[in-house]
Design an enzyme around this catalytic site. Structure first.
Site, PDB file in Angstrom:
ATOM      1  CG  HIS A   1      -1.691   1.235   1.396  1.00 55.27           C
ATOM      2  ND1 HIS A   1      -2.772   1.782   0.765  1.00 55.27           N
ATOM      3  CD2 HIS A   1      -1.414   2.303   2.237  1.00 55.27           C
ATOM      4  CE1 HIS A   1      -3.049   2.894   0.861  1.00 55.27           C
ATOM      5  NE2 HIS A   1      -2.342   3.069   2.107  1.00 55.27           N
TER       6      HIS A   1
ATOM      7  CG  HIS B   1       0.657   6.400   0.587  1.00 51.04           C
ATOM      8  ND1 HIS B   1      -0.369   7.712   0.744  1.00 51.04           N
ATOM      9  CD2 HIS B   1       0.073   5.595   1.465  1.00 51.04           C
ATOM     10  CE1 HIS B   1      -1.313   7.307   1.631  1.00 51.04           C
ATOM     11  NE2 HIS B   1      -1.196   6.105   2.066  1.00 51.04           N
TER      12      HIS B   1
ATOM     13  CD  GLU C   1      -4.960   6.433   2.674  1.00 39.65           C
ATOM     14  OE1 GLU C   1      -4.763   5.555   1.809  1.00 39.65           O
ATOM     15  OE2 GLU C   1      -3.813   6.250   3.463  1.00 39.65           O
TER      16      GLU C   1
HETATM   17 FE   LIG Z   1      -2.607   5.101   3.400  1.00 37.81          FE
END
Ligand SMILES: [Fe+2]
Length: 453
Positions: free
Chosen positions: A298, A303, A343
């Site tokens: 993730h 990111h 997000e």
């Molecule tokens: Fe995150």
């Protein structure tokens, strides 16, 4: 007797850096109730504490003391030290009885307006006005390591790795590593197991097929660079240290390992310093396309690419800066803003919608779904975001800025990238320094504009 907090113990506490900071003194004032900058009993004993700054000059202190004397105010304690903010000034810390409060407003006015003395009130403010503690230097982020809400090795019963003792032991290794990490150290390199690499490989391969059509321009622009310089390969899990170094050269963002879940306040505070708290473990191998919590897939796939983009980095930092010292209800709102942008944000590229949120870019299912005709897509409205899903937005830092200015905070702040400190702008000297620095930048800008005309 009240003492100014210079003990070894207090130097390790959250108060010390305030004292050491270039602009530290003034902020300590606001956070006094929270941090016990001065001994707690100062407040309990019905004392008022003040700090004032005087230029080093014969008779300067006597002049100030005379003003108290004229009002028949007895100072119960006085202490001095050279100012750490201004080299030619001294800081004086005084205590007086709370019964003198009615006279104090006049005295402070005289000191400030007629004598040009900088005065800070430490303990006259009511408790409700206290500003929550926030880190003033990048090193202070180390404190968060001890404030995690849950340790990374504690898994819920429905976690895919819950019944796997090997996985749990591995998670503890990662948590311990992050827990012991301190700012400035290289992030420990991890030798990932074959099984872990296999899990990464599956996620990496599947997501890569969607990026060209589903990810935003910025993500697609940076991704090849990550492959070239940071070991983003199907058979290799990139090391946080390498990625962090790469990000620093792009935008000054850096990663730091985190041992578990941070509070929203702490997590957002990291962003103010361009620090992103990142996990280092990987999801359980039994379900490579699913993870109930952020993992290294993730962070690295979702990111990291965006943090290499200048506008996005700025946008993320603005959210972080807005959070510093903000009341709890505003932290909640900022966390929601973060959620629906960093997000799960979507953006428009021409007429096409693309994903830039990390939760979307790191999940095959989410990424496919978010660009299908199924989700309801709405524009970003910071007042209503809490009840919205999937906003269409560009990064829109001006909206965050406007929202930030509505947060009740008794001071303005800015981040000084040279010292990696938060500056609290509450005195004329700091504002003058800022004006000078902006003026110099403006000069550079004007000169550059003239040259490209
Ligand atoms: Fe995150």
């Amino acid at each position: 007797m009240t003492k100014w907090a210079f003990t070894q113990e207090s130097l390790c506490s959250n108060t010390s850096v305030s004292l050491q900071g270039a602009t530290g003194l003034s902020v300590s004032l606001f956070i006094f109730q929270e941090t016990m900058y001065i001994e707690e009993n100062t407040y309990k004993n019905d004392m008022i504490s003040l700090i004032f700054l005087l230029k080093e000059k014969v008779g300067a202190l006597a002049k100030v003391l005379r003003i108290f004397e004229e009002k028949s105010i007895n100072l119960t304690h006085i202490e001095s030290r050279p100012s750490r903010v201004n080299k030619d000034e001294y800081e004086f810390f005084i205590n007086l009885d709370r019964r003198n409060t009615p006279l104090l407003t006049d005295i402070i006015k005289t000191l400030r307006n007629e004598m040009g003395v900088t005065v800070h009130e430490l303990s006259r403010k009511k408790k409700k006005d206290a500003v929550p503690w926030f880190p003033r230097t990048i090193q202070e982020l180390d404190r968060f390591a001890n404030q995690i809400l849950s340790y990374g090795a504690e898994l819920d019963a429905d976690h895919p790795g819950f019944k796997d003792p090997v996985y749990r032991a591995r998670r503890k290794e990662f948590a311990d590593m992050a827990y012991n990490y301190r700012h400035g150290q290289p992030i420990p390199k991890v030798t990932y197991t074959e099984e872990e690499k296999k899990t990464w490989g599956t996620v990496f391969r599947e997501l890569k097929t969607l990026y060209p059509t589903h990810a935003c321009y910025e993500h697609n622009h940076v991704f090849p660079l990550l492959e070239k310089y940071c070991g983003y390969q199907e058979d290799n899990i990139p090391q946080l240290e390498d990625v962090s170094k790469f990000l620093q050269t792009c935008t000054g963002f850096r990663l730091r390992p985190v041992a578990g879940l941070l509070s929203s306040r702490d997590f957002l505070a990291g962003l103010a310093f361009r620090v992103f708290h990142s996990t280092q473990y990987i999801r359980h191998g039994s379900k490579p396309m699913y993870t109930p919590e952020p993992d290294v897939c993730h962070e690295l796939l979702g990111h990291v690419p965006l943090f290499a983009d200048i506008s996005f980095a700025q946008f993320s930092q603005e959210i972080g800066l807005a959070s510093l010292g903000a009341p709890d209800e505003y932290i909640e709102k900022l966390a929601t803003v973060y959620w629906f942008t960093v997000e799960f944000g979507l953006c428009k590229e021409g007429d096409t919608i693309k994903a830039y949120g990390a939760g979307l870019l790191s999940s095959f299912g989410e990424l496919q779904y978010c660009l299908s005709d199924k989700p309801e897509i709405q524009s970003l409205n910071l007042e209503k975001t809490a009840v919205q899903k999937y906003p269409v937005t560009e990064f829109q830092p001006e909206k965050v800025r406007r929202f930030a200015s509505s947060i009740p905070r008794p001071f303005s702040i800015r981040y000084d990238p040279y010292t990696q400190r938060i500056e609290v702008l509450d005195n004329a000297k700091q504002l003058k320094n800022l004006a000078e620095s902006i003026s110099s930048e403006m000069g550079t800008l004007c000169s550059a504009l003239k040259k490209i005309e």
